[in-house]
Structure formats: C-alpha cells, structure tokens
Design a protein around this motif. Structure first.
Motif, PDB file in Angstrom:
ATOM      1  N   TYR A   1      89.209  70.697  67.704  1.00 35.90           N
ATOM      2  CA  TYR A   1      90.312  70.374  68.600  1.00 35.90           C
ATOM      3  C   TYR A   1      91.521  69.906  67.803  1.00 35.90           C
ATOM      4  CZ  TYR A   1      92.971  68.028  72.284  1.00 35.90           C
ATOM      5  OH  TYR A   1      93.962  67.631  73.144  1.00 35.90           O
ATOM      6  N   ASP A   2      92.699  70.374  68.188  1.00 39.08           N
ATOM      7  CA  ASP A   2      93.954  69.980  67.561  1.00 39.08           C
ATOM      8  C   ASP A   2      94.830  69.324  68.621  1.00 39.08           C
ATOM      9  OD1 ASP A   2      96.371  69.710  66.233  1.00 39.08           O
ATOM     10  OD2 ASP A   2      96.708  71.854  65.972  1.00 39.08           O
ATOM     11  N   ASP A   3      95.120  68.038  68.449  1.00 45.27           N
ATOM     12  CA  ASP A   3      96.010  67.317  69.353  1.00 45.27           C
ATOM     13  C   ASP A   3      97.399  67.317  68.701  1.00 45.27           C
ATOM     14  OD1 ASP A   3      97.450  65.582  70.937  1.00 45.27           O
ATOM     15  OD2 ASP A   3      95.876  64.049  71.026  1.00 45.27           O
ATOM     16  N   ALA A   4      98.213  68.307  69.051  1.00 45.46           N
ATOM     17  CA  ALA A   4      99.520  68.477  68.415  1.00 45.46           C
ATOM     18  C   ALA A   4     100.446  67.289  68.685  1.00 45.46           C
ATOM     19  CB  ALA A   4     100.174  69.766  68.886  1.00 45.46           C
ATOM     20  N   ALA A   5     100.348  66.684  69.864  1.00 46.01           N
ATOM     21  CA  ALA A   5     101.207  65.546  70.195  1.00 46.01           C
ATOM     22  C   ALA A   5     100.893  64.335  69.309  1.00 46.01           C
ATOM     23  CB  ALA A   5     101.048  65.173  71.663  1.00 46.01           C
ATOM     24  N   ASP A   6      99.604  64.140  69.021  1.00 49.24           N
ATOM     25  CA  ASP A   6      99.168  63.006  68.214  1.00 49.24           C
ATOM     26  C   ASP A   6      99.077  63.361  66.728  1.00 49.24           C
ATOM     27  OD1 ASP A   6      98.286  60.336  67.969  1.00 49.24           O
ATOM     28  OD2 ASP A   6      96.187  60.979  67.966  1.00 49.24           O
ATOM     29  N   LYS A   7      99.240  64.653  66.408  1.00 46.08           N
ATOM     30  CA  LYS A   7      99.115  65.170  65.044  1.00 46.08           C
ATOM     31  C   LYS A   7      97.757  64.809  64.447  1.00 46.08           C
ATOM     32  CE  LYS A   7     104.047  64.872  64.230  1.00 46.08           C
ATOM     33  NZ  LYS A   7     105.107  64.219  63.476  1.00 46.08           N
ATOM     34  N   SER A   8      96.705  65.077  65.217  1.00 47.70           N
ATOM     35  CA  SER A   8      95.349  64.794  64.745  1.00 47.70           C
ATOM     36  C   SER A   8      94.420  65.944  65.112  1.00 47.70           C
ATOM     37  CB  SER A   8      94.825  63.489  65.350  1.00 47.70           C
ATOM     38  OG  SER A   8      94.690  63.609  66.740  1.00 47.70           O
ATOM     39  N   VAL A   9      93.333  66.062  64.363  1.00 50.41           N
ATOM     40  CA  VAL A   9      92.328  67.083  64.618  1.00 50.41           C
ATOM     41  C   VAL A   9      90.964  66.407  64.732  1.00 50.41           C
ATOM     42  CG1 VAL A   9      93.594  68.947  63.490  1.00 50.41           C
ATOM     43  CG2 VAL A   9      92.019  67.547  62.150  1.00 50.41           C
ATOM     44  N   ARG A  10      90.057  67.090  65.424  1.00 44.70           N
ATOM     45  CA  ARG A  10      88.700  66.591  65.610  1.00 44.70           C
ATOM     46  C   ARG A  10      87.734  67.756  65.410  1.00 44.70           C
ATOM     47  NH1 ARG A  10      88.806  65.262  71.019  1.00 44.70           N
ATOM     48  NH2 ARG A  10      87.983  67.299  71.520  1.00 44.70           N
ATOM     49  N   VAL A  11      86.654  67.514  64.679  1.00 37.43           N
ATOM     50  CA  VAL A  11      85.617  68.519  64.456  1.00 37.43           C
ATOM     51  C   VAL A  11      84.285  67.922  64.887  1.00 37.43           C
ATOM     52  CG1 VAL A  11      84.409  69.916  62.735  1.00 37.43           C
ATOM     53  CG2 VAL A  11      86.873  69.548  62.530  1.00 37.43           C
ATOM     54  N   SER A  12      83.543  68.671  65.712  1.00 34.22           N
ATOM     55  CA  SER A  12      82.225  68.234  66.177  1.00 34.22           C
ATOM     56  C   SER A  12      81.179  69.200  65.647  1.00 34.22           C
ATOM     57  CB  SER A  12      82.170  68.233  67.706  1.00 34.22           C
ATOM     58  OG  SER A  12      83.229  67.489  68.252  1.00 34.22           O
ATOM     59  N   ILE A  13      80.104  68.656  65.068  1.00 35.43           N
ATOM     60  CA  ILE A  13      79.002  69.490  64.590  1.00 35.43           C
ATOM     61  C   ILE A  13      77.709  69.033  65.263  1.00 35.43           C
ATOM     62  CG2 ILE A  13      80.078  70.062  62.390  1.00 35.43           C
ATOM     63  CD1 ILE A  13      78.331  67.950  61.050  1.00 35.43           C
ATOM     64  N   ILE A  14      76.768  69.976  65.404  1.00 39.07           N
ATOM     65  CA  ILE A  14      75.492  69.655  66.036  1.00 39.07           C
ATOM     66  C   ILE A  14      74.333  70.161  65.184  1.00 39.07           C
ATOM     67  CG2 ILE A  14      76.402  69.704  68.385  1.00 39.07           C
ATOM     68  CD1 ILE A  14      75.013  72.488  68.676  1.00 39.07           C
ATOM     69  N   SER A  15      73.216  69.502  65.360  1.00 41.88           N
ATOM     70  CA  SER A  15      71.943  69.992  64.828  1.00 41.88           C
ATOM     71  C   SER A  15      70.958  69.863  65.985  1.00 41.88           C
ATOM     72  CB  SER A  15      71.479  69.148  63.634  1.00 41.88           C
ATOM     73  OG  SER A  15      70.202  69.592  63.204  1.00 41.88           O
ATOM     74  N   SER A  16      70.437  70.986  66.424  1.00 38.97           N
ATOM     75  CA  SER A  16      69.543  70.996  67.583  1.00 38.97           C
ATOM     76  C   SER A  16      68.327  71.861  67.271  1.00 38.97           C
ATOM     77  CB  SER A  16      70.277  71.558  68.804  1.00 38.97           C
ATOM     78  OG  SER A  16      70.498  72.945  68.647  1.00 38.97           O
ATOM     79  N   PRO A  17      67.308  71.797  68.110  1.00 38.51           N
ATOM     80  CA  PRO A  17      66.165  72.681  67.878  1.00 38.51           C
ATOM     81  C   PRO A  17      66.582  74.153  67.767  1.00 38.51           C
ATOM     82  CG  PRO A  17      65.586  71.031  69.510  1.00 38.51           C
ATOM     83  CD  PRO A  17      67.064  70.876  69.230  1.00 38.51           C
ATOM     84  N   LYS A  18      67.566  74.566  68.558  1.00 39.25           N
ATOM     85  CA  LYS A  18      68.014  75.964  68.512  1.00 39.25           C
ATOM     86  C   LYS A  18      68.710  76.299  67.194  1.00 39.25           C
ATOM     87  CE  LYS A  18      68.536  76.683  73.467  1.00 39.25           C
ATOM     88  NZ  LYS A  18      69.483  76.909  74.564  1.00 39.25           N
ATOM     89  N   THR A  19      69.599  75.415  66.718  1.00 40.03           N
ATOM     90  CA  THR A  19      70.312  75.708  65.470  1.00 40.03           C
ATOM     91  C   THR A  19      69.356  75.662  64.284  1.00 40.03           C
ATOM     92  OG1 THR A  19      71.017  73.405  65.093  1.00 40.03           O
ATOM     93  CG2 THR A  19      72.515  74.838  66.344  1.00 40.03           C
ATOM     94  N   ARG A  20      68.422  74.726  64.305  1.00 46.15           N
ATOM     95  CA  ARG A  20      67.456  74.646  63.204  1.00 46.15           C
ATOM     96  C   ARG A  20      66.528  75.861  63.197  1.00 46.15           C
ATOM     97  NH1 ARG A  20      67.945  69.190  64.916  1.00 46.15           N
ATOM     98  NH2 ARG A  20      66.069  69.285  66.201  1.00 46.15           N
ATOM     99  N   GLN A  21      66.141  76.325  64.373  1.00 47.37           N
ATOM    100  CA  GLN A  21      65.289  77.512  64.459  1.00 47.37           C
ATOM    101  C   GLN A  21      66.035  78.749  63.978  1.00 47.37           C
ATOM    102  OE1 GLN A  21      62.113  77.912  64.956  1.00 47.37           O
ATOM    103  NE2 GLN A  21      62.223  80.132  64.855  1.00 47.37           N
ATOM    104  N   ALA A  22      67.330  78.828  64.296  1.00 43.20           N
ATOM    105  CA  ALA A  22      68.126  79.982  63.864  1.00 43.20           C
ATOM    106  C   ALA A  22      68.216  80.034  62.343  1.00 43.20           C
ATOM    107  CB  ALA A  22      69.522  79.917  64.477  1.00 43.20           C
ATOM    108  N   VAL A  23      68.413  78.891  61.714  1.00 44.01           N
ATOM    109  CA  VAL A  23      68.477  78.851  60.253  1.00 44.01           C
ATOM    110  C   VAL A  23      67.127  79.217  59.667  1.00 44.01           C
ATOM    111  CG1 VAL A  23      68.708  77.323  58.263  1.00 44.01           C
ATOM    112  CG2 VAL A  23      70.382  77.240  60.095  1.00 44.01           C
ATOM    113  N   ARG A  24      66.075  78.645  60.208  1.00 46.66           N
ATOM    114  CA  ARG A  24      64.734  78.932  59.700  1.00 46.66           C
ATOM    115  C   ARG A  24      64.398  80.407  59.875  1.00 46.66           C
ATOM    116  NH1 ARG A  24      59.964  78.914  62.463  1.00 46.66           N
ATOM    117  NH2 ARG A  24      58.213  79.131  61.098  1.00 46.66           N
ATOM    118  N   ALA A  25      64.786  80.962  61.014  1.00 46.94           N
ATOM    119  CA  ALA A  25      64.463  82.368  61.289  1.00 46.94           C
ATOM    120  C   ALA A  25      65.246  83.311  60.384  1.00 46.94           C
ATOM    121  CB  ALA A  25      64.756  82.693  62.753  1.00 46.94           C
ATOM    122  N   SER A  26      66.478  82.928  60.030  1.00 43.81           N
ATOM    123  CA  SER A  26      67.297  83.857  59.264  1.00 43.81           C
ATOM    124  C   SER A  26      67.165  83.694  57.754  1.00 43.81           C
ATOM    125  CB  SER A  26      68.768  83.729  59.664  1.00 43.81           C
ATOM    126  OG  SER A  26      69.250  82.452  59.324  1.00 43.81           O
TER     127      SER A  26
END
Length: 193
Positions: A140-165
């Motif tokens: 997310y980029d808040d142009a008015a506040d001149k700030s950015v936000r990055v969200s990351i997740i680790s879930s059973p689905k993302t871990r399974q995708a890495v393991r599978a690939s």
C-alpha cells in the motif's frame, strides 16, 4: 462465506484462513504500527507481518521513484524482521518445552535425551520451513502521508506451495516418507541427482 472470528490478545482464531487473515490484517492496519498477528484455523497456524516506511518527494520524478523504491524495500525488510522475531520466540518456546519435557522425565535414560534432541531439531526445521514459505499479502502507498506499507504472510497454503515446488523442508516421522519426497523432487528435476 464469512465464518466466526475471535481475537485473543495477539492471536486471531477463525473458522477459515481467508477471514482470519483479513481480520488480522485489518487489526494491524488500525494499530498503525509495524507488527505481527498469529492466525489459528483448522488447517494450521498462519502469521501476518506488516512493515512500513516513509519516502520523500522531489521535483525530479526519478528521485521520487528511487526514494519510494527504497521505502518499499525498508518496509519489506521490517515486515520480514517482525516475522523472524516472532518465529525466533516460537522456536525458543518450542525448545524450552522440549527441555522441560526432559527435566520432568527421568533423564538418566539415554533414549529420553535422544527424543528431546529430535524434538528440538524438529522445532528448528519447522520454523525454517515457515520462514521459507512466506508470500506478499498486501502493498500500500499512502501518497498523502508519503508512506508505504508491506504485509507478508506465512500460512499452511504458502508453506505447502513452497514445499511442493522446491522441496524446501521435509518434516516427517517416517524416514521412508521423506525419502519418497526427495526421490519425487529428483525425478521432477527440482533437485540434482
């Protein structure tokens, strides 16, 4: 479909992963600070981490874009740092539980010490697997506040995708099961023979 969602301190308990992640993400945004939330669902545990940073704007558009890019990188690294710190705490708790189990039992028996070591190693492998299986959830980029936000997740689905690939981490009680998984990755050309 919206399911039941409950929050207990830093943990969101939900019927499904989608609702749990959405609730945890919104809580972090509303807190307006970098941090993490744990999500417990039937399929396992997930974690979401947020990092943020600010940037400068300039008359030169390229300078503004470079400033924004650096802010995104710093925000991403902060989110990753939040996640790692949370998992290090989890690993320490897991290792402490293994040590407590040994202390509570008769430690004069060698097999008990061996099982404690295996439990501690399983803790480290589990944490490493969770860190390997994270994905970007939101930017997310808040142009008015001149700030950015990055969200990351680790879930059973993302871990399974890495393991599978890529076969990042294998955890099993049966050595034959792990051998089959490794052989499967070799036959797919994902690992060298």
């Amino acid at each position: 479909t919206t399911g039941e969602v409950a929050t207990q301190e830093n943990v969101v308990v939900a019927e499904n992963e989608k609702d749990g992640l959405a609730t945890a993400h919104q809580q972090l945004i509303e807190s307006n600070t970098d941090g993490v939330r744990l999500i417990q669902v039937g399929s396992g545990n997930a974690i979401i981490a947020i990092g943020s940073d600010s940037y400068q704007t300039y008359e030169n558009t390229n300078a503004t874009l470079l400033s924004k890019r650096a802010a995104y990188n710093r925000a991403f690294m902060r989110a990753k740092k939040e996640m790692v710190q949370n998992f290090e705490g989890l690993q320490n708790s897991c290792e402490s539980a293994a040590s407590l189990a040994l202390e509570a039992l008769d430690t004069g028996n060698e097999s008990l010490a061996n099982s404690g070591t295996a439990q501690t190693e399983a803790c480290k492998e589990s944490v490493a697997g969770a860190l390997a299986g994270f994905a970007t959830y939101d930017v997310y980029d808040d142009a008015a506040d001149k700030s950015v936000r990055v969200s990351i997740i680790s879930s059973p689905k993302t871990r399974q995708a890495v393991r599978a690939s890529v076969g990042a981490v294998y955890s099993a009680n049966d050595p034959n099961e792990v051998f089959k998984l490794v052989m499967d990755d070799i036959s797919k050309g994902l690992l060298p023979p």
